[in-house]
Design a protein around this motif. Structure first.
Motif, PDB file in Angstrom:
ATOM      1  N   PHE A 173      34.798 -29.897  36.958  1.00  0.00           N
ATOM      2  CA  PHE A 173      34.479 -30.821  37.908  1.00  0.00           C
ATOM      3  C   PHE A 173      35.842 -31.334  37.845  1.00  0.00           C
ATOM      4  O   PHE A 173      36.844 -31.446  37.284  1.00  0.00           O
ATOM      5  CB  PHE A 173      33.861 -32.133  37.088  1.00  0.00           C
ATOM      6  CG  PHE A 173      32.507 -31.785  36.593  1.00  0.00           C
ATOM      7  CD1 PHE A 173      31.521 -31.654  37.736  1.00  0.00           C
ATOM      8  CD2 PHE A 173      31.995 -31.278  35.355  1.00  0.00           C
ATOM      9  CE1 PHE A 173      30.236 -31.352  37.503  1.00  0.00           C
ATOM     10  CE2 PHE A 173      30.635 -30.944  34.945  1.00  0.00           C
ATOM     11  CZ  PHE A 173      29.770 -31.074  36.087  1.00  0.00           C
ATOM     12  N   LYS A 174      35.817 -31.689  39.297  1.00  0.00           N
ATOM     13  CA  LYS A 174      37.264 -32.501  39.917  1.00  0.00           C
ATOM     14  C   LYS A 174      37.073 -33.852  39.840  1.00  0.00           C
ATOM     15  O   LYS A 174      36.264 -34.451  40.397  1.00  0.00           O
ATOM     16  CB  LYS A 174      37.489 -31.975  41.371  1.00  0.00           C
ATOM     17  CG  LYS A 174      38.131 -30.573  41.358  1.00  0.00           C
ATOM     18  CD  LYS A 174      38.753 -30.250  42.312  1.00  0.00           C
ATOM     19  CE  LYS A 174      39.199 -28.507  42.294  1.00  0.00           C
ATOM     20  NZ  LYS A 174      40.349 -28.561  43.323  1.00  0.00           N
ATOM     21  N   ARG A 175      37.995 -34.580  39.312  1.00  0.00           N
ATOM     22  CA  ARG A 175      38.020 -36.011  39.170  1.00  0.00           C
ATOM     23  C   ARG A 175      38.592 -36.881  40.449  1.00  0.00           C
ATOM     24  O   ARG A 175      39.623 -36.193  40.718  1.00  0.00           O
ATOM     25  CB  ARG A 175      38.656 -36.520  38.115  1.00  0.00           C
ATOM     26  CG  ARG A 175      38.511 -37.958  37.420  1.00  0.00           C
ATOM     27  CD  ARG A 175      39.237 -38.105  36.284  1.00  0.00           C
ATOM     28  NE  ARG A 175      38.328 -37.988  35.112  1.00  0.00           N
ATOM     29  CZ  ARG A 175      38.665 -38.457  34.050  1.00  0.00           C
ATOM     30  NH1 ARG A 175      39.359 -39.216  33.773  1.00  0.00           N
ATOM     31  NH2 ARG A 175      37.827 -38.412  33.145  1.00  0.00           N
ATOM     32  N   LYS A 176      38.148 -37.516  41.036  1.00  0.00           N
ATOM     33  CA  LYS A 176      38.394 -38.319  42.136  1.00  0.00           C
ATOM     34  C   LYS A 176      39.479 -39.250  41.667  1.00  0.00           C
ATOM     35  O   LYS A 176      39.470 -40.016  40.996  1.00  0.00           O
ATOM     36  CB  LYS A 176      37.127 -39.085  42.979  1.00  0.00           C
ATOM     37  CG  LYS A 176      37.544 -39.661  44.141  1.00  0.00           C
ATOM     38  CD  LYS A 176      36.407 -40.342  44.718  1.00  0.00           C
ATOM     39  CE  LYS A 176      36.522 -40.906  45.984  1.00  0.00           C
ATOM     40  NZ  LYS A 176      35.573 -41.498  46.451  1.00  0.00           N
ATOM     41  N   ALA A 177      40.562 -39.151  42.537  1.00  0.00           N
ATOM     42  CA  ALA A 177      41.805 -39.944  42.198  1.00  0.00           C
ATOM     43  C   ALA A 177      41.551 -41.155  42.491  1.00  0.00           C
ATOM     44  O   ALA A 177      40.957 -41.708  43.430  1.00  0.00           O
ATOM     45  CB  ALA A 177      43.072 -39.381  43.114  1.00  0.00           C
ATOM     46  N   ALA A 178      42.060 -42.142  41.670  1.00  0.00           N
ATOM     47  CA  ALA A 178      41.864 -43.524  41.754  1.00  0.00           C
ATOM     48  C   ALA A 178      42.946 -44.082  43.020  1.00  0.00           C
ATOM     49  O   ALA A 178      43.881 -43.726  43.101  1.00  0.00           O
ATOM     50  CB  ALA A 178      42.384 -44.358  40.490  1.00  0.00           C
TER      51      ALA A 178
END
Length: 131
Positions: A2-7
């Motif tokens: 899973f790729k985490r969405k950058a804040a």
């Protein structure tokens, strides 16, 4: 996996900071200090209870005001005025939320005001015929 969405980036002006000029910020901007000038935020703007923005124009996606804002305001999304807010200026916003106690002076237009349905005729109430 899973790729985490950058804040989104956060720009912060502390309580003892004063800025004069044109400020452009990407992501979120939180103002605890003072800005004199134009503010253009590609994201959300929060003006804390100690914050003040005074200038010709302020643009952002969503704007939350707890302090003082004296400018022409353009909010693509929602403009929220908390009970401690003071806003002086004309507003164009997608939506508006004003808490009791907030101070506001100026003209407000919500984004789709022109597409509202026409005003209906008020129905005649029983016993209100004129003589």
């Amino acid at each position: 996996m899973f790729k985490r969405k950058a804040a989104p980036p956060l720009t912060y002006l502390s309580q003892k900071t004063e800025f004069e000029g044109v400020l452009h910020a990407e992501g979120m901007l939180r103002v605890d200090g003072v800005i004199h000038g134009t503010v253009d935020v590609n994201g959300d703007l929060e003006i804390s209870s100690t914050g003040l923005i005074e200038g010709p124009e302020v643009k952002a996606q969503n704007i939350m005001v707890q302090g003082v804002l004296k400018a022409r305001v353009f909010a693509e999304g929602k403009l929220t005025l908390s009970r401690t807010a003071r806003l002086e200026g004309d507003v164009m916003a997608g939506a508006l939320e004003i808490e009791p106690g907030a101070y506001y002076t100026g003209y407000i237009e919500t984004r789709d005001a022109k597409s509202l349905p026409p005003v209906r005729e008020v129905p005649e109430l029983y016993g209100t015929t004129e003589l």
